[in-house]
Design an enzyme around this catalytic site. Sequence first.
Site, short mmCIF file in Angstrom:
data_model
loop_
_atom_site.label_atom_id
_atom_site.label_comp_id
_atom_site.label_asym_id
_atom_site.label_seq_id
_atom_site.Cartn_x
_atom_site.Cartn_y
_atom_site.Cartn_z
CG MET A 1 29.83 31.17 42.78
SD MET A 1 28.78 29.96 41.77
CE MET A 1 28.56 28.68 43.14
N PRO A 2 31.33 34.34 43.70
CG PRO A 2 33.49 35.30 43.89
CD PRO A 2 32.40 33.90 44.19
CG PHE A 3 27.34 35.75 38.09
CD1 PHE A 3 27.58 34.53 37.61
CD2 PHE A 3 27.07 36.79 37.41
CE1 PHE A 3 26.99 34.32 36.20
CE2 PHE A 3 26.51 36.83 36.13
CZ PHE A 3 26.54 35.57 35.51
CB ALA A 38 33.92 29.79 44.28
CD GLN A 40 30.53 29.50 38.26
OE1 GLN A 40 30.30 29.10 37.26
NE2 GLN A 40 31.33 28.91 38.97
#
Length: 74
Positions: A1-3, A38, A40
Amino acid sequence: MPFVSIRISGTATRDQKAAIVADVTDSLVQRLGKTPAAVQIVIEEVPTENYGAGGQLLADRDAAKGDADAVPSQ
């Protein structure tokens, strides 16, 4: 999940922030194959009086720049 964490000096409008979120999300979907859900993103607005560059607060630099751009009164 990219943040993704984005910091900007000063403020942006809600519409500008929404556009940034949409653009960054689209980029990660295209480039990394992630699903939009996905991704954020947090946008942090840093007041210019709390941000310095070149040995000077941005608020002071912007104020001086504004003074230089002012038209002298007649």
